[in-house]
Design an enzyme around this catalytic site. Sequence first.
Site: not given
Ligand code: TYM
Length: 349
Positions: A122, A212, A215
């Site tokens: 990023k 990947k 968003k």
């Molecule tokens: P975030 O908000 O970017 O994404 C949310 C969840 O979606 C999954 N994900 C994907 N899975 C498959 N293919 C993709 N292209 C893809 N893009 C995103 C991510 O792996 C995630 O599971 N840091 C985390 C949010 C968070 C969190 C937490 C998660 C904050 N605290 C505690 C679990 C536990 C994040 O930025 O996910």
Amino acid sequence: MNTMTKPVLLTGLRANNDLHIGNYFGALLPLIDMARTRSAEYQINLFVPDLHSFTTPIDHSQLQAQIIHNLRLFAAAGLPLDDPGIHIYRQSYISAHSELAWIFDCFTGFGEMSRMTQFKDKSARLSDDRVSVGLFNYPVLMAADILLYGASYVPVGDDQSQHLEFTRDIAERLNNQFGELFVVPKPVKDQHDFFGKDQGLRIKDLIDPSKKMSKSDESGKGIIFLGDDPETAAKKIMGATTDSIGVVHYDPAAQPGISNLLTIHALLSGETIQAVADHHDGDTSYGDLKKEVAEQVKDFLTDFKAKLMSVNDEQLTAKLEADEAAMNQVANQMLLRVQQAVGLRPKAV
Ligand code: TYM
């Protein structure tokens, strides 16, 4: 240790944009499936990590609406709102998350954070003055999100696996120094076994299948958002990048675009990737495959839209507020134990 009696399953989805099908299949659905079928055995926490939403720059005038929208998506995706074993909350409404993150910051190495591949990816895409310290140490806040509630299982997409490993490391580090404070989440492999076939997946961007679906990506052309108009989403599938080989094989290295379409096909039909790949192996029309997936996406989003329209907002708000009050108590108890351990509060006699 964990103040709740049942093992905790927990996940969070940032609100920096609409959720997309990667978020849905990678994290939301595995947790909701568990919530529907096994909430008697597990405590289920699904939260909006709103503080994580602006680790990269966003339009702040949209954030509040986006947070509420994402909570509505949880309900539309099938989260049972009347089940007391399931908790929904906003991270920033529970200040223990930020407080524990600061304590963890002081036990985290600069080198450790610098090695996080998501930070490297990023930050490489941003100019230096837009790379925030928040982006750098966001896995620390994520660790606090997980360890405050003693979560054993955390369904996440593959891009978050390294952060989960860090969470295990910091839990063990503090447990070694201060005695058993934290439940250490299960290793990533055990999590995948627990949640089943869709775990650890990474749906790729439709235009650039070498990265990947994300968003944070500003153009949105390679992303299927849950709120997309079904026709627009179908067009995105038809415009997906493929390759010049001309024969369908599931081979993510040599044919990333085609393999991604097969993956999306499998997820939408509930079949295994293997079954879908076998069925289409050797086909010579990429156009036919795209049409099939485009139709599936259209049906899926049409159905999802109807579910979104029927969400009961009053019930959602009431549950959210009650759960935030309850989770504040749970999180504050854990925070106090850590504060006592590190010497910020007197030890209980
Ligand atoms: P975030 O908000 O970017 O994404 C949310 C969840 O979606 C999954 N994900 C994907 N899975 C498959 N293919 C993709 N292209 C893809 N893009 C995103 C991510 O792996 C995630 O599971 N840091 C985390 C949010 C968070 C969190 C937490 C998660 C904050 N605290 C505690 C679990 C536990 C994040 O930025 O996910």
